[in-house]
Write a protein that holds these residues in place. Structure first.
Motif, PDB file in Angstrom:
ATOM      1  N   ASP A 109       0.707  -1.110  -0.160  1.00 43.04           N
ATOM      2  CA  ASP A 109      -0.047   0.151  -0.398  1.00 43.04           C
ATOM      3  C   ASP A 109       1.003   1.105   0.165  1.00 43.04           C
ATOM      4  N   THR A 110       1.992   0.875   0.529  1.00 39.14           N
ATOM      5  CA  THR A 110       2.859   2.519   1.001  1.00 39.14           C
ATOM      6  C   THR A 110       4.042   2.708  -0.592  1.00 39.14           C
ATOM      7  N   LYS A 111       3.562   1.806  -1.512  1.00 38.53           N
ATOM      8  CA  LYS A 111       4.648   1.613  -2.751  1.00 38.53           C
ATOM      9  C   LYS A 111       3.332   2.572  -3.419  1.00 38.53           C
ATOM     10  N   PHE A 112       2.276   1.943  -3.793  1.00 31.96           N
ATOM     11  CA  PHE A 112       1.124   2.111  -4.125  1.00 31.96           C
ATOM     12  C   PHE A 112       0.567   4.043  -3.746  1.00 31.96           C
ATOM     13  N   PHE A 113       0.020   4.155  -2.649  1.00 33.09           N
ATOM     14  CA  PHE A 113       0.840   5.818  -2.139  1.00 33.09           C
ATOM     15  C   PHE A 113       1.682   6.329  -2.881  1.00 33.09           C
ATOM     16  N   ALA A 114       3.034   5.402  -3.362  1.00 37.17           N
ATOM     17  CA  ALA A 114       4.434   6.592  -4.075  1.00 37.17           C
ATOM     18  C   ALA A 114       3.701   6.845  -5.081  1.00 37.17           C
ATOM     19  N   LEU A 115       3.181   6.033  -5.890  1.00 34.29           N
ATOM     20  CA  LEU A 115       3.180   5.839  -7.633  1.00 34.29           C
ATOM     21  C   LEU A 115       1.630   6.824  -7.901  1.00 34.29           C
ATOM     22  N   VAL A 116       0.704   7.036  -6.433  1.00 33.84           N
ATOM     23  CA  VAL A 116      -0.408   8.031  -6.671  1.00 33.84           C
ATOM     24  C   VAL A 116       0.296   8.872  -6.816  1.00 33.84           C
ATOM     25  N   ILE A 117       1.507   9.645  -6.249  1.00 35.28           N
ATOM     26  CA  ILE A 117       2.105  11.323  -6.250  1.00 35.28           C
ATOM     27  C   ILE A 117       3.040  11.090  -7.628  1.00 35.28           C
ATOM     28  N   LEU A 118       3.827  10.173  -7.986  1.00 35.87           N
ATOM     29  CA  LEU A 118       4.149  10.495  -9.003  1.00 35.87           C
ATOM     30  C   LEU A 118       3.666  10.510 -10.351  1.00 35.87           C
ATOM     31  N   GLU A 119       2.095   9.542 -10.197  1.00 32.13           N
ATOM     32  CA  GLU A 119       1.097   9.976 -11.375  1.00 32.13           C
ATOM     33  C   GLU A 119       0.757  11.625 -11.772  1.00 32.13           C
ATOM     34  N   SER A 120       0.160  11.804 -10.246  1.00 35.34           N
ATOM     35  CA  SER A 120       0.054  13.126 -10.092  1.00 35.34           C
ATOM     36  C   SER A 120       0.849  14.000 -10.731  1.00 35.34           C
ATOM     37  N   LEU A 121       1.929  13.828  -9.989  1.00 36.52           N
ATOM     38  CA  LEU A 121       3.038  14.814 -11.130  1.00 36.52           C
ATOM     39  C   LEU A 121       3.313  14.498 -12.526  1.00 36.52           C
ATOM     40  N   ILE A 122       2.949  14.424 -13.039  1.00 30.89           N
ATOM     41  CA  ILE A 122       3.044  13.828 -14.472  1.00 30.89           C
ATOM     42  C   ILE A 122       1.765  14.064 -15.108  1.00 30.89           C
ATOM     43  N   LYS A 123       0.707  13.780 -14.104  1.00 31.99           N
ATOM     44  CA  LYS A 123      -0.247  14.768 -15.662  1.00 31.99           C
ATOM     45  C   LYS A 123      -0.458  15.944 -15.259  1.00 31.99           C
ATOM     46  N   TYR A 124      -0.145  16.514 -14.100  1.00 36.41           N
ATOM     47  CA  TYR A 124      -0.596  18.207 -13.429  1.00 36.41           C
ATOM     48  C   TYR A 124       0.713  19.155 -13.411  1.00 36.41           C
ATOM     49  N   ARG A 125       1.993  18.500 -13.253  1.00 39.68           N
ATOM     50  CA  ARG A 125       3.625  19.458 -13.097  1.00 39.68           C
ATOM     51  C   ARG A 125       4.514  19.253 -15.195  1.00 39.68           C
ATOM     52  N   TRP A 126       4.057  18.326 -15.071  1.00 41.43           N
ATOM     53  CA  TRP A 126       4.944  17.610 -16.161  1.00 41.43           C
ATOM     54  C   TRP A 126       5.269  18.337 -16.920  1.00 41.43           C
ATOM     55  N   LYS A 127       5.447  19.733 -17.078  1.00 40.89           N
ATOM     56  CA  LYS A 127       5.612  20.126 -18.229  1.00 40.89           C
ATOM     57  C   LYS A 127       6.254  21.581 -17.745  1.00 40.89           C
ATOM     58  N   SER A 128       5.539  21.953 -16.853  1.00 44.89           N
ATOM     59  CA  SER A 128       6.981  22.612 -15.539  1.00 44.89           C
ATOM     60  C   SER A 128       8.130  22.387 -14.632  1.00 44.89           C
ATOM     61  N   LEU A 129       8.439  21.228 -15.405  1.00 46.88           N
ATOM     62  CA  LEU A 129       9.425  20.202 -13.965  1.00 46.88           C
ATOM     63  C   LEU A 129      11.127  20.564 -16.240  1.00 46.88           C
ATOM     64  N   PRO A 130      11.937  20.870 -14.830  1.00 44.58           N
ATOM     65  CA  PRO A 130      13.082  21.177 -16.592  1.00 44.58           C
ATOM     66  C   PRO A 130      13.283  19.659 -16.999  1.00 44.58           C
ATOM     67  N   ARG A 131      13.729  19.341 -18.022  1.00 45.48           N
ATOM     68  CA  ARG A 131      14.032  18.425 -19.074  1.00 45.48           C
ATOM     69  C   ARG A 131      14.765  16.978 -18.574  1.00 45.48           C
ATOM     70  N   GLU A 132      16.246  18.177 -17.926  1.00 45.56           N
ATOM     71  CA  GLU A 132      16.615  16.542 -16.922  1.00 45.56           C
ATOM     72  C   GLU A 132      15.941  15.698 -16.125  1.00 45.56           C
ATOM     73  N   GLN A 133      15.289  16.095 -15.218  1.00 44.64           N
ATOM     74  CA  GLN A 133      14.166  16.225 -14.668  1.00 44.64           C
ATOM     75  C   GLN A 133      13.176  14.890 -15.286  1.00 44.64           C
ATOM     76  N   CYS A 134      12.720  14.874 -15.990  1.00 47.34           N
ATOM     77  CA  CYS A 134      11.488  14.583 -16.981  1.00 47.34           C
ATOM     78  C   CYS A 134      12.313  13.240 -17.549  1.00 47.34           C
ATOM     79  N   GLU A 135      13.147  13.703 -18.302  1.00 43.47           N
ATOM     80  CA  GLU A 135      14.311  12.645 -18.237  1.00 43.47           C
ATOM     81  C   GLU A 135      14.468  11.154 -17.709  1.00 43.47           C
ATOM     82  N   GLY A 136      15.454  11.528 -16.666  1.00 42.20           N
ATOM     83  CA  GLY A 136      14.847  11.041 -15.125  1.00 42.20           C
ATOM     84  C   GLY A 136      14.681  10.434 -15.125  1.00 42.20           C
ATOM     85  N   ILE A 137      13.318  10.643 -14.747  1.00 41.47           N
ATOM     86  CA  ILE A 137      11.385  10.038 -14.154  1.00 41.47           C
ATOM     87  C   ILE A 137      11.111   8.975 -15.562  1.00 41.47           C
TER      88      ILE A 137
END
Length: 1023
Positions: A30-58
């Motif tokens: 459940d903890t792993k799923f919780f972490a993935l929910v956080i990551l999914e939210s980042l990708i959906k709503y804040r991806w375009k505001s991240l630097p390219r190197e962070q996008c590539e790293g994720i």
């Protein structure tokens, strides 16, 4: 405590930076799923505001993790759920990155798939999810431009995916990989370019199956283990509607499917027996087969009707008839939808067929099939809404108090299909029904359940036969059922039969209107049933009597041949005997029914005399209680007297609804006493407010409520509005306004607000002098009740805003007389309304705002006063609810208001500045200022850049002229870009399109005899 900590962690802007560590070290899934929910939210709503190197790293991290988990068969099996979530996140990255930042994605995933079967299986799952996201779920999640871009690129690179699918299906040895490929392929098949499905040889006029399709038909369809998944692929192909060039390939498809069906033992046309005993795989296969056959025939029915294909056509339909009998409601619904399609298209052929033959060749082709379909539908007919007497699980007849909406929807679908089938061959439909009825009556196969479904089917085909056919049929049916009711023993059996008789006669008003003696017999039989003590029978008798009275009302008030007087006279003489065994609510229904009859009398004097006769007994009770009250007002506080008043008022209300304008003579008799009783109870409760919690106080409040409802109906229905205002309104307002204003909130009746709304909408200009007084009495005291929160006093809320809307629409000038502080309070109240989370209140608030803006815009002087004060705040509030996912239901109104606000500044409706010139250097026009204000509001969304905001605002203003849909679609695309509208249900944004489709379907239905039920609220006239 733990949840609070997790929520705080989730809301932290940098929580996503810890996801990799959580996934690596956490032991709890459940903890792993919780972490993935956080990551999914980042990708959906804040991806375009991240630097390219962070996008590539994720991106690199997620890809490597998926490869690690899905390359090892043991890990792949053990971490299935985690991998599925990672796949979903990976696809969210793809939607952001591909093709602009990851053009090599398709070649890479295809190449990696050939290195490892387990990895390949997961890659197929990723491609499936990607296809679903782009082609199935994209409309409500992405802008039209982005959807089109992804589709174009997916189709452009599909040749590699096609080669991969073919490679797997030829080489794979792992069953789960084959199934995953077939499931993924199914998602592709409704959008991939056709040459991947059909191969057309040079110079040939006919398309042949491609290599991929041949693998499905000849390698995997014959394999029981893969048959269901293969059929699901063929469903997508078979449902395509293409040119005649592809007919040959489609014939090969149906030929192979039917060949495989013939090899299934026992006989595939005897499916119900094997289905009921089958394992889940067999049941899934039957479900897939149903979808295949119905989809295939819908798309290729004309091709299949060619003589060389008729054997396959008939076999397929025989199988579908058999499947229709399966005891599985979802499968039956699929079949029913197809039978509706087939029967409706055959009916359409009849209307265009002009030869002298009895029926078109197509109808003859399906004749034997349609006979069997009629039998199935009649045997399985769902229960209609009007039937309230049913059998329980023990076989006892009981009254059903709740409505099963699924069952009612199914009934309507079955009724519509039977209407088409009856229009195609009424004689056959009748014969099947009569044969079944005879079998039941002869006790060859007696069953209350079978009698019910038969009678429900008989009632459902009203209007689909000629008058002569209907006459012969109905006389036979009712005669047989009445005899059965006489001879059948057992109270429950009699109740069921009575219920069926009442349902049927209530469905055939045209026949009843044309046959007076039969109508009279039916009504007298209903009177008999009103003395039946079995639960539900009396209710149904009264409901059926009301339905028939509405539809056939004039037949009861004119003297018929061989009758000494109109039936209404005879009824009124025997009224007390007829209703003596009925409960109070049933008596109220009975009085309403008689009211409709009397309302059909054209002569005023005769009508008033009949009203007096109808109301004689309630009036005697009323005047007796009034005389006791004259002797001592304390007599009004006796609980039995209060309960009698409630019943009398409810009878009066039902009669007023039925009589309409003709109720005036009755109201005149009781009006002053009515208001005196209202005042008496108001004063009593006002002096002892705590009494409202006790039985007697609640009973007094019920009298008040029923009085207000009666007055509302009276005002609404009476035609002489000037007389109503002069003779009734002054006393009425004096009785209700002071009571409402001065009483404690808990005993203020919301019906007062509803009555005031009707006074304003009904009396219009007559009521103008009193509108200010009405507002003074109810405005501020009601706001004090409803603005503390969004939950308390729900009926006051909606009634209050309906009142404001009525004033806004019918007496807008009254608002001009308000003091500035009062007008500001009015605007605040409208804003508060459309921000409300309750849908009907929010939409009422939007209507008020829209209509107020329109009223203000009609007068340039009013506009120049109103808009400088309120324009900007209203614009921001409308933008707030437009971008707030809690108010999606008002999308269309929000768009219209926003568009109107923009048009006001673009078209110069307000000629004075909306802004302070000194505070806004460089801005010269209201239009420029509003664009700036709109842009500032949009800056609150962090996922929008300044260039995006500028582009959005400019598009808004470009689309306010011309096609109304352009502006709506622009706003819709904008909303889907925003965080609040991502990943949520956006169907409300497409409400207008659905409504237009419904209207068109209803228009078509009106052209088909019997398809639209006859309206029992409107007299059809005498034939």
């Amino acid at each position: 405590m733990a949840l609070t900590i997790l929520k705080k962690f989730q809301d932290h802007a940098d929580a996503w930076t810890k996801v990799d560590q959580i996934l690596e070290f956490a032991q709890n899934k459940d903890t792993k799923f919780f972490a993935l929910v956080i990551l999914e939210s980042l990708i959906k709503y804040r991806w375009k505001s991240l630097p390219r190197e962070q996008c590539e790293g994720i991106k690199t991290y997620i890809v490597s993790l998926i490869i690690k988990l899905s390359s090892d068969p043991n890990l792949f099996a053990r971490e299935k759920m985690l991998i599925n979530k990672l796949n979903i996140i990976f696809v969210q990255i793809l939607k952001q990155e591909w093709p602009n930042y990851w053009g090599s994605f398709i070649p890479e995933i295809v190449s990696s798939s050939k290195t490892n079967e387990t990895l390949c299986e997961n890659n197929m799952n990723i491609l499936k999810i990607l296809s679903e996201e782009i082609f199935d779920f994209s409309e409500e999640q992405m802008t039209q431009a982005k959807i089109q871009n992804l589709k174009t690129n997916f189709e452009k690179e599909f040749s590699l995916i096609n080669e991969l699918c073919q490679y797997i299906l030829e080489k794979a040895t792992k069953a789960s990989l084959v199934k995953a490929t077939l499931i993924t392929l199914q998602k592709f098949l409704n959008w991939i370019p056709l040459h991947y499905i059909f191969a057309t040889p040079m110079g040939s006029q006919n398309a042949e199956p491609s290599a991929l399709l041949n693998l499905l038909l000849f390698k995997y369809l014959p394999e029981p283990h893969f048959r269901t998944e293969t059929l699901k692929c063929l469903i997508e192909i078979g449902s395509l509607t293409l040119t005649s060039t592809h007919d040959n390939a489609f014939i090969i498809i149906i030929n192979q499917v039917m060949t495989q069906m013939k090899q299934i033992k026992p006989d595939p046309t005897k499916i119900p027996e094997q289905y009921e005993d089958g394992d889940p795989n067999e049941q899934n296969f039957i479900h897939a087969l149903t979808l295949f056959l119905t989809g295939f025939f819908r798309a290729h029915i004309k091709t299949m009707e060619n003589p060389q294909n008729v054997p396959f056509l008939k076999l397929g339909h025989e199988i579908l008839v058999s499947i229709s009998s399966v005891d599985d409601i979802e499968i039956f619904k699929i079949c029913l939808e197809y039978w509706n399609f087939l029967s409706s298209t055959l009916y359409a052929d009849i209307n265009t067929y002009t030869t002298l033959l009895n029926s078109p060749p197509r109808v003859q082709l399906y004749k034997t099939i349609l006979v069997k379909v009629r039998v199935v539908l009649i045997d399985k007919m769902a229960k209609p809404e009007e039937v309230i007497v049913v059998q329980d699980e023990n076989g006892n007849a009981v009254r059903e108090l709740t409505k099963d909406t699924d069952s009612l929807t199914l009934y309507e679908s079955m009724r519509e299909t039977l209407i088409f089938l009856t229009n195609l061959d009424a004689e056959n439909t009748q014969q099947i029904m009569l044969d079944k009825l005879n079998s039941l009556i002869a006790y060859k196969e007696w069953s209350c359940a079978k009698l019910n479904t038969l009678c429900w089917a008989i009632g459902s085909i009203s209007g689909a036969q000629s008058k002569e056919q209907e006459k012969r049929f109905l006389v036979t049916v009712i005669k047989e059922l009445l005899e059965l009711c006489q001879i059948k023993r057992g109270k429950d059996n009699k109740a069921i039969i009575a219920s069926d008789i009442m349902y049927i006669v209530g469905q055939y008003p045209r026949f009843l209107k044309d046959h007076w003696k039969f109508l009279k017999t039916v009504v007298n039989k209903l009177f008999e049933f009103m003395h039946e003590s079995h639960p539900g029978v009396q209710d149904m008798a009264c409901d059926t009597f009301l339905k028939i009275s509405k539809q056939c009302k004039r037949k009861f008030v004119i003297q018929q041949l061989d009758e000494s007087q109109p039936f209404i006279n005879e009824l009124l003489i025997n009224l007390l005997v007829i209703v003596q065994d009925l409960e109070a609510p049933q008596i109220q229904t009975f009085y309403e029914a008689v009211g409709y009859m009397i309302g059909a009398v054209p002569d005023h004097a005769t009508r008033d005399k009949l009203v007096g006769a109808l109301m004689e007994q309630p009036n005697q009770q009323w005047f007796f209680i009034m005389s006791q009250a004259s002797a001592s007002v304390e007599n009004l506080f006796i609980i039995d007297s209060i309960r009698s008043l409630v019943n009398i008022l409810k009878i009066n209300h039902r009669v007023a609804m039925a009589l309409g304008n003709a109720y005036l003579s009755q109201m005149t008799k009781i009006y002053l006493d009515l208001l005196n009783v209202y005042r008496t109870y108001s004063d009593y409760i006002s002096k002892k407010p705590e009494i409202y919690r006790h039985t007697i106080g609640q009973a007094m409040r019920t009298v008040k409520k029923e009085t207000l409802k009666l007055l509302e109906t009276f005002v609404d229905k009476t035609e002489d509005k000037g007389s109503i205002y002069a003779n009734f309104t002054p006393h009425l307002l004096n009785a209700i306004l002071g009571d409402y204003q001065t009483n404690i909130p808990e005993v203020r009746d919301p019906e007062v607000l509803s009555l005031l709304t009707v006074l304003i909408t009904s009396l219009k200009t007559h009521i103008y002098p009193d509108v200010t007084k009405i507002l003074e009495a109810v405005f501020e005291c009601t706001l004090g009740m409803i603005t503390k929160n969004f939950e308390d006093y729900p009926y006051h809320r909606i009634n209050f805003f309906n009142l404001i809307r009525a004033i806004n629409t019918n007496a807008f000038q009254v608002f001009h007389n308000l003091q500035p502080a009062q007008f500001k309070l009015l605007i605040d109240c409208i804003i508060w309304a459309f921000k409300h989370t309750e849908r009907n209140i929010s939409e009422t608030g939007l209507h008020i705002l829209k209509e107020m803006i329109e009223n203000v815009s009609k007068d340039i002087n009013v506009a120049n006063q109103f808009f400088p004060t309120y324009y900007v705040s209203l614009l921001n509030d409308v933008l707030f609810i437009l971008t707030d996912s809690l108010h999606k239901s008002g999308f269309l109104l929000q768009c219209e208001i926003l568009k109107t606000l923009f048009q006001i500044v673009e078209n110069g409706i307000c000629t004075v500045p909306l802004f302070d010139l000194s505070q806004n250097p460089g801005i010269n026009t209201n239009s420029e200022y509003v664009k700036t204000v709109t842009g500032r509001y949009l800056e609150s969304f962090p996922n929008l850049t300044k260039p995006q905001i500028l582009s959005i605002v400019n598009r808004f203003f470009e689309r306010i002229h011309g096609n109304p849909d352009d502006f709506k679609n622009t706003v819709r695309d904008f909303l889907i870009q925003l965080k609040e509208f991502q990943g949520s249900d956006n169907v409300e944004l497409y409400q207008q399109e659905r409504e237009l489709e419904k209207q068109e379907n209803f228009r078509k239905a009106q052209t088909i005899p019997g398809l639209v039920k006859q309206d029992y609220n409107v007299d059809m006239g005498d034939n």
